[in-house]
Design a protein around this motif. Structure first.
Motif, PDB file in Angstrom:
ATOM      1  N   ILE A   8       0.863  -1.187   0.000  1.00  0.00           N
ATOM      2  CA  ILE A   8       0.000   0.000   0.000  1.00  0.00           C
ATOM      3  C   ILE A   8       0.891   1.225   0.000  1.00  0.00           C
ATOM      4  CG2 ILE A   8      -1.744   1.300   1.270  1.00  0.00           C
ATOM      5  CD1 ILE A   8      -2.751  -1.341   2.417  1.00  0.00           C
ATOM      6  N   LEU A   9       0.716   2.083  -1.005  1.00  0.00           N
ATOM      7  CA  LEU A   9       1.546   3.283  -1.127  1.00  0.00           C
ATOM      8  C   LEU A   9       0.948   4.438  -0.348  1.00  0.00           C
ATOM      9  CD1 LEU A   9       4.192   3.878  -2.611  1.00  0.00           C
ATOM     10  CD2 LEU A   9       2.851   4.815  -4.494  1.00  0.00           C
ATOM     11  N   PHE A  10      -0.359   4.672  -0.515  1.00  0.00           N
ATOM     12  CA  PHE A  10      -1.060   5.702   0.257  1.00  0.00           C
ATOM     13  C   PHE A  10      -2.559   5.484   0.140  1.00  0.00           C
ATOM     14  CE2 PHE A  10       0.146   7.507  -3.880  1.00  0.00           C
ATOM     15  CZ  PHE A  10      -1.081   7.879  -4.403  1.00  0.00           C
ATOM     16  N   GLN A  11      -3.300   6.288   0.875  1.00  0.00           N
ATOM     17  CA  GLN A  11      -4.757   6.190   0.899  1.00  0.00           C
ATOM     18  C   GLN A  11      -5.355   7.554   0.600  1.00  0.00           C
ATOM     19  OE1 GLN A  11      -6.673   3.586   3.899  1.00  0.00           O
ATOM     20  NE2 GLN A  11      -7.615   5.443   4.665  1.00  0.00           N
ATOM     21  N   ILE A  12      -6.431   7.555  -0.184  1.00  0.00           N
ATOM     22  CA  ILE A  12      -7.102   8.805  -0.541  1.00  0.00           C
ATOM     23  C   ILE A  12      -8.508   8.788   0.049  1.00  0.00           C
ATOM     24  CG2 ILE A  12      -7.840  10.312  -2.425  1.00  0.00           C
ATOM     25  CD1 ILE A  12      -5.839   8.854  -4.244  1.00  0.00           C
ATOM     26  N   ILE A  13      -8.828   9.817   0.813  1.00  0.00           N
ATOM     27  CA  ILE A  13     -10.175   9.972   1.338  1.00  0.00           C
ATOM     28  C   ILE A  13     -10.979  10.843   0.377  1.00  0.00           C
ATOM     29  CG2 ILE A  13     -11.561  10.752   3.299  1.00  0.00           C
ATOM     30  CD1 ILE A  13      -9.722   8.388   3.902  1.00  0.00           C
ATOM     31  N   GLY A  14     -12.168  10.370   0.005  1.00  0.00           N
ATOM     32  CA  GLY A  14     -13.017  11.149  -0.887  1.00  0.00           C
ATOM     33  C   GLY A  14     -13.348  10.446  -2.189  1.00  0.00           C
ATOM     34  N   ILE A  15     -12.777   9.246  -2.397  1.00  0.00           N
ATOM     35  CA  ILE A  15     -13.054   8.461  -3.598  1.00  0.00           C
ATOM     36  C   ILE A  15     -13.477   7.059  -3.170  1.00  0.00           C
ATOM     37  CG2 ILE A  15     -12.171   7.602  -5.799  1.00  0.00           C
ATOM     38  CD1 ILE A  15      -9.929   9.649  -5.608  1.00  0.00           C
ATOM     39  N   GLY A  16     -14.560   6.559  -3.757  1.00  0.00           N
ATOM     40  CA  GLY A  16     -15.000   5.200  -3.469  1.00  0.00           C
ATOM     41  C   GLY A  16     -15.094   4.365  -4.722  1.00  0.00           C
ATOM     42  N   SER A  17     -15.033   3.045  -4.563  1.00  0.00           N
ATOM     43  CA  SER A  17     -15.196   2.089  -5.680  1.00  0.00           C
ATOM     44  C   SER A  17     -14.345   2.474  -6.891  1.00  0.00           C
ATOM     45  CB  SER A  17     -16.670   1.981  -6.071  1.00  0.00           C
ATOM     46  OG  SER A  17     -17.413   1.421  -5.023  1.00  0.00           O
ATOM     47  N   ALA A  18     -13.048   2.679  -6.658  1.00  0.00           N
ATOM     48  CA  ALA A  18     -12.139   3.074  -7.731  1.00  0.00           C
ATOM     49  C   ALA A  18     -12.056   1.980  -8.785  1.00  0.00           C
ATOM     50  CB  ALA A  18     -10.757   3.365  -7.169  1.00  0.00           C
ATOM     51  N   SER A  19     -12.155   2.374 -10.051  1.00  0.00           N
ATOM     52  CA  SER A  19     -12.213   1.382 -11.126  1.00  0.00           C
ATOM     53  C   SER A  19     -11.203   1.633 -12.240  1.00  0.00           C
ATOM     54  CB  SER A  19     -13.623   1.342 -11.726  1.00  0.00           C
ATOM     55  OG  SER A  19     -14.005   2.621 -12.193  1.00  0.00           O
ATOM     56  N   GLY A  20     -10.454   2.720 -12.174  1.00  0.00           N
ATOM     57  CA  GLY A  20      -9.455   3.004 -13.196  1.00  0.00           C
ATOM     58  C   GLY A  20      -8.587   4.164 -12.766  1.00  0.00           C
ATOM     59  N   LEU A  21      -7.328   4.176 -13.203  1.00  0.00           N
ATOM     60  CA  LEU A  21      -6.444   5.283 -12.843  1.00  0.00           C
ATOM     61  C   LEU A  21      -5.382   5.487 -13.915  1.00  0.00           C
ATOM     62  CD1 LEU A  21      -4.070   4.272  -9.873  1.00  0.00           C
ATOM     63  CD2 LEU A  21      -5.193   2.640 -11.346  1.00  0.00           C
ATOM     64  N   PHE A  22      -4.845   6.716 -13.934  1.00  0.00           N
ATOM     65  CA  PHE A  22      -3.828   7.102 -14.909  1.00  0.00           C
ATOM     66  C   PHE A  22      -2.909   8.117 -14.253  1.00  0.00           C
ATOM     67  CE2 PHE A  22      -2.711  10.510 -18.045  1.00  0.00           C
ATOM     68  CZ  PHE A  22      -1.687   9.818 -18.687  1.00  0.00           C
ATOM     69  N   LEU A  23      -1.608   7.842 -14.283  1.00  0.00           N
ATOM     70  CA  LEU A  23      -0.614   8.735 -13.689  1.00  0.00           C
ATOM     71  C   LEU A  23      -0.050   9.656 -14.753  1.00  0.00           C
ATOM     72  CD1 LEU A  23       1.113   9.506 -11.198  1.00  0.00           C
ATOM     73  CD2 LEU A  23       2.752   7.758 -11.947  1.00  0.00           C
ATOM     74  N   ASN A  24      -0.106  10.972 -14.496  1.00  0.00           N
ATOM     75  CA  ASN A  24       0.418  11.983 -15.399  1.00  0.00           C
ATOM     76  C   ASN A  24       1.249  12.959 -14.583  1.00  0.00           C
ATOM     77  OD1 ASN A  24       0.699  13.389 -17.889  1.00  0.00           O
ATOM     78  ND2 ASN A  24      -0.844  14.865 -17.206  1.00  0.00           N
ATOM     79  N   ASN A  25       2.583  12.844 -14.691  1.00  0.00           N
ATOM     80  CA  ASN A  25       3.504  13.612 -13.852  1.00  0.00           C
ATOM     81  C   ASN A  25       3.218  13.292 -12.383  1.00  0.00           C
ATOM     82  OD1 ASN A  25       4.738  14.802 -16.130  1.00  0.00           O
ATOM     83  ND2 ASN A  25       3.075  16.293 -16.262  1.00  0.00           N
ATOM     84  N   ASP A  26       2.827  14.281 -11.588  1.00  0.00           N
ATOM     85  CA  ASP A  26       2.541  14.030 -10.169  1.00  0.00           C
ATOM     86  C   ASP A  26       1.043  13.890  -9.899  1.00  0.00           C
ATOM     87  OD1 ASP A  26       5.264  14.186  -9.319  1.00  0.00           O
ATOM     88  OD2 ASP A  26       5.147  16.368  -9.479  1.00  0.00           O
TER      89      ASP A  26
END
Length: 278
Positions: A8-26
């Motif tokens: 586990i790298l970190f946790q984000i409060i405010g997002i649920g049921s995450a289904s996709g992600l994309f990293l762009n710079n930071d």
């Protein structure tokens, strides 16, 4: 395969049921399958912003009404967000400008999805797109075979725009099982000439109803042959649904992953997966 690491790298409060992600710079862009927003999380400043993808968006849309955004891909400065197509109100494709931070285009892909179902011999109740890749010339859309027919299919659409004429190829896959339950595609990305994909074994015969999570795999497909190079089980408990490239160095490749917790809890853990480069 040599040993992998998952943390586990970190946790984000405010997002649920995450289904996709994309990293762009930071910035980490995240979609949730029950949300009408695109989320933007700045990893340096730990700041979360949200961008509306639909009219009157909310963070927890009822299951029978949600657009079910399950996959996203990018090309140049545009993000493309796709609905799963698993019900009639889940056929949207949204193009989002990463520079101006605004929606460029909204498309209803009901005709394309219908053609894909017919061409791939997938019944409407077994159609459930959960991964997307666009390389500028070809679209790769991944059907999650968690319906009765277990149709794990990659649709290759040769077209620069989904609204123009195209050539279509459907390739079927038998993905590994856990406890007799076959895993099914949940996301994919392109790194150089390899497709890395996630698949999850979920004890259900429905593209709509959730089931017991039995584990998830990472796998790789050679883009030239469209054959699987390897699969590796990475968890027995997590339903990973999002995958993005992080970095590659010292004969190792790293990805960021997110999971769908199938709850209304607005909390998302981001994982880092490290694999040896073969």
């Amino acid at each position: 395969m040599e040993k992998f690491t998952l943390e586990i790298l970190f946790q984000i409060i405010g997002i649920g049921s995450a289904s996709g992600l994309f990293l762009n710079n930071d910035s980490l862009y995240i979609i949730g399958d029950n949300s009408g927003f695109l989320y933007e999380y700045n990893m340096l400043h730990q700041q979360l912003n949200q961008h509306a993808l639909i009219d009157n968006p909310t963070q927890n849309i009822p299951k029978n009404l949600k657009p079910d955004f399950e996959s996203l891909t990018h090309h140049n400065d545009t993000l493309y967000v796709f609905g799963s197509g698993s019900t009639e109100n889940r056929n949207k494709m949204i193009a989002f400008d990463l520079k101006d931070k605004k929606v460029l285009q909204k498309n209803n892909l009901v005709d394309l999805y219908g053609l894909m179902q017919s061409f791939g011999e997938i019944k409407p109740e077994d159609f459930n797109l959960e991964g997307a890749i666009f390389d500028g010339e070809n679209w790769y859309l991944f059907n999650r075979g968690n319906g009765i027919s277990n149709k794990n299919t990659i649709f290759t659409i040769h077209a620069k725009n989904l609204g123009e004429e195209f050539a279509l190829v459907a390739t079927n896959y038998k993905l590994p099982k856990i406890k007799g339950v076959r895993s099914s595609f949940t996301d994919a990305i392109l790194v150089e000439d390899k497709i890395y994909f996630l698949s999850t074994a979920e004890d259900t015969k429905s593209t709509y109803d959730d089931g017991e999570i039995l584990g998830s795999f990472i796998g790789r497909i050679d883009l030239k042959t469209m054959k699987i190079d390897f699969t590796q089980k990475i968890t027995a408990t997590n339903k990973f649904e999002g995958l993005t490239f992080y970095k590659k160095e010292n004969n190792k490749i790293e990805f960021l992953l997110c999971e769908d917790n199938d709850t209304e809890l607005l909390e998302t853990k981001i994982f880092k997966l490290t694999l040896p480069v073969k």
